[in-house]
Enzyme design. Structure first.
Site, PDB file in Angstrom:
ATOM      1  N   GLY A  29       0.315  -1.130  -0.381  1.00  0.00           N
ATOM      2  CA  GLY A  29       0.139   0.129  -0.112  1.00  0.00           C
ATOM      3  C   GLY A  29       1.514   1.112  -0.306  1.00  0.00           C
ATOM      4  N   HIS A  32       2.010   4.861  -4.941  1.00  0.00           N
ATOM      5  CA  HIS A  32       2.815   5.496  -5.611  1.00  0.00           C
ATOM      6  C   HIS A  32       2.886   5.042  -7.113  1.00  0.00           C
ATOM      7  CE1 HIS A  32       6.699   3.513  -5.690  1.00  0.00           C
ATOM      8  NE2 HIS A  32       6.387   3.566  -3.971  1.00  0.00           N
ATOM      9  N   HIS A  35       4.348   1.713  -7.643  1.00  0.00           N
ATOM     10  CA  HIS A  35       2.890   0.786  -7.265  1.00  0.00           C
ATOM     11  C   HIS A  35       2.029   0.864  -8.939  1.00  0.00           C
ATOM     12  CE1 HIS A  35       3.786   1.390  -3.633  1.00  0.00           C
ATOM     13  NE2 HIS A  35       4.259   0.067  -3.232  1.00  0.00           N
ATOM     14  N   LYS A 146      12.963  -2.205  -8.423  1.00  0.00           N
ATOM     15  CA  LYS A 146      13.852  -1.715  -7.419  1.00  0.00           C
ATOM     16  C   LYS A 146      13.559  -2.418  -6.396  1.00  0.00           C
ATOM     17  CE  LYS A 146      13.748   2.328  -4.013  1.00  0.00           C
ATOM     18  NZ  LYS A 146      12.930   1.375  -3.033  1.00  0.00           N
ATOM     19  N   SER A 183       7.407   4.370  -0.784  1.00  0.00           N
ATOM     20  CA  SER A 183       6.658   4.734   0.083  1.00  0.00           C
ATOM     21  C   SER A 183       6.899   5.512   1.186  1.00  0.00           C
ATOM     22  CB  SER A 183       5.761   3.672   0.652  1.00  0.00           C
ATOM     23  OG  SER A 183       5.243   3.252  -0.311  1.00  0.00           O
TER      24      SER A 183
HETATM   25  P1  AMP Z   1       6.481  -2.499  -1.655  1.00  0.00           P
HETATM   26  O1  AMP Z   1       4.874  -1.674  -1.363  1.00  0.00           O
HETATM   27  O2  AMP Z   1       7.222  -1.012  -1.885  1.00  0.00           O
HETATM   28  O3  AMP Z   1       6.403  -3.712  -1.048  1.00  0.00           O
HETATM   29  O4  AMP Z   1       6.604  -2.265  -3.240  1.00  0.00           O
HETATM   30  C1  AMP Z   1       5.521  -3.462  -4.079  1.00  0.00           C
HETATM   31  C2  AMP Z   1       5.998  -3.854  -4.976  1.00  0.00           C
HETATM   32  O5  AMP Z   1       6.499  -2.357  -5.651  1.00  0.00           O
HETATM   33  C3  AMP Z   1       7.712  -4.104  -4.797  1.00  0.00           C
HETATM   34  O6  AMP Z   1       7.222  -5.494  -6.282  1.00  0.00           O
HETATM   35  C4  AMP Z   1       8.203  -3.081  -5.562  1.00  0.00           C
HETATM   36  O7  AMP Z   1       9.250  -3.499  -6.059  1.00  0.00           O
HETATM   37  C5  AMP Z   1       7.963  -2.544  -6.020  1.00  0.00           C
HETATM   38  N1  AMP Z   1       8.481  -1.135  -6.396  1.00  0.00           N
HETATM   39  C6  AMP Z   1       8.961   0.173  -5.367  1.00  0.00           C
HETATM   40  N2  AMP Z   1       8.814   1.014  -5.903  1.00  0.00           N
HETATM   41  C7  AMP Z   1       9.165   0.889  -7.020  1.00  0.00           C
HETATM   42  C8  AMP Z   1       9.266   1.950  -8.064  1.00  0.00           C
HETATM   43  N3  AMP Z   1      10.080   3.109  -7.688  1.00  0.00           N
HETATM   44  N4  AMP Z   1       9.102   1.263  -9.339  1.00  0.00           N
HETATM   45  C9  AMP Z   1       8.698   0.369  -9.520  1.00  0.00           C
HETATM   46  N5  AMP Z   1       7.986  -0.668  -8.828  1.00  0.00           N
HETATM   47  C10 AMP Z   1       8.862  -0.329  -7.560  1.00  0.00           C
END
Ligand code: AMP
Length: 292
Positions: A29, A32, A35, A146, A183
C-alpha cells in the site's frame, strides 16, 4: 474493481481465472507511480489482482512497522482508474492465524545486502509471498526491480520449491530528478529529500565509470561509496552478479549495483542493473534473458 478481505471473498478470483490468466501485484500500500507501473505491466498479461498488506514479519525490531503509512481508501482511489479486477487487502489474522508458525528461509541470494542489513527480512517476505500465492494461485506475479534482491530471492524460492507461477520484474520508476519512488520517501523533509538524491547519483556515477571502461568492481564500489557521503549512514554499496548475487572482481556480464543508506528517518535503497560487454554498457533486467 472488487475489494476482497476474507478467504470467502477470494472465490471471486475463480470467476476471473475462467476468462484470463490471473496476474498478481503484491504491495504494502501507500501506493505511488512505481506501484501503478507494476499494475500497467501486469495488465498486459491478464486479469490484475493487486494485494495490499503491510506484512509484520518482514519488519525487524525497531523498524517502521507501526509508522508505515496505511490509507486503504486513497490506495483504492489510485487503483480505480486502472484495469484492476480486484484488490485483496487481508487482515493480519487471515495471513497469520493463531497457531501458524511455518516460515520460508531465503537461499544463497538472501545473503548480504538487505539480507545482511535486515536479519529476518527475507524470511518474512518469502513467507508472505508464498501465502499470497497459496491464497490467490496466480499464473503470473509482477515485482519491482527497485527491490532487486527481493525479486531474486523470490525467484529462487519459486524455482527451488516449484511454485507454478511466472515472475516478471518491472523497471524502477523515478522522480524527475532521479530519486527512486518509495513509500518511505514521505518520511523525508525538504532537506533530507535533497540529500536522498545521493543514492541515484551514486549509481549513475558508477555507471559512467563503467561506461568509460572501468572494469574493477572494487573501484566502482568505491565510487558509489564516495557519492553516498551526504547520507546520514551508508548501509551498503555493493556490486553483485545477477542472478546469483555473488561478489565479482570484474564488471562483466549482468551486474547489480546496489546501495542503501539512512537519510533522516528513512532507510532507502536503490539499484541499477547493467549489461556489460567489452564494447557496450546498457541497463538490463533481473529475471529472464535480460532483454528489456
Ligand atoms: P512495496 O509496497 O514497497 O512492498 O512494493 C510493492 C512492489 O512495488 C514491489 O514489487 C516493489 O519492488 C515495487 N516498487 C516499489 N517502488 C517501486 C518503484 N519506484 N518502481 C517500480 N516498482 C516499485
Amino acid at each position: 474493481m472488487r475489494v476482497l478481505h476474507t478467504r470467502d471473498d477470494l472465490r471471486f478470483l475463480d470467476e476471473l481465472k475462467r476468462k484470463r490468466p490471473l496476474v498478481l501485484v503484491p504491495t504494502m500500500g501507500a501506493l505511488h507511480e512505481g506501484h501503478l507501473s507494476l499494475v500497467r505491466e501486469a495488465e498486459r498479461y491478464g486479469a490484475v489482482v493487486a494485494t495490499i498488506f503491510v506484512n509484520p514479519t518482514q519488519f525487524g525490531p525497531g523498524e517502521d512497522y507501526d509508522a508505515y503509512p496505511r490509507d486503504l481508501e486513497s490506495d483504492l482511489e489510485r487503483l480505480r482508474p486502472l484495469n484492476v479486477e480486484a484488490v485483496f487487502a487481508p487482515p493480519v489474522s487471515l495471513m497469520y492465524p493463531e497457531g501458524s508458525g511455518v516460515s520460508i528461509q531465503p537461499g544463497s541470494r538472501g545473503l548480504g545486502l538487505c539480507g545482511g542489513d535486515r536479519p529476518g527480512h527475507f524470511a518474512g517476505v518469502l513467507t508472505v509471498v508464498a501465502k499470497l500465492f497459496g491464497l490467490t494461485r496466480p499464473e503470473i506475479a509482477v515485482f519491482g526491480r527497485k527491490d532487486a534482491q527481493q525479486c531474486l530471492v523470490i525467484d529462487q524460492m519459486v524455482r527451488d520449491l516449484e511454485f507454478p507461477v511466472r515472475l516478471i520484474d518491472a523497471p524502477t520508476i523515478r522522480e524527475g530528478d532521479g530519486l527512486a519512488m518509495s513509500s518511505r520517501n514521505r518520511y523525508l523533509d525538504a532537506e533530507e529529500r535533497s540529500r536522498a538524491l545521493c543514492l541515484s547519483q551514486a549509481l549513475r556515477e558508477a555507471e559512467r565509470l563503467v561506461a568509460g571502461g572501468e572494469r574493477s568492481a572494487g573501484k566502482v564500489r568505491q565510487r558509489m561509496w564516495d557519492h553516498l557521503s551526504p547520507a546520514d549512514e551508508i548501509r551498503y554499496a555493493e556490486i553483485r552478479s545477477v542472478p546469483d548475487l555473488q561478489e565479482p572482481e570484474r564488471m562483466e556480464g549482468r551486474i547489480l549495483l546496489a546501495v542503501s543508506a539512512q537519510v533522516g528517518p528513512a532507510r532507502l535503497i536503490d539499484n541499477l542493473v547493467l549489461e556489460i560487454s567489452d564494447d557496450a554498457v546498457r541497463e538490463g533486467s533481473l529475471l529472464g534473458d535480460g532483454e528489456r
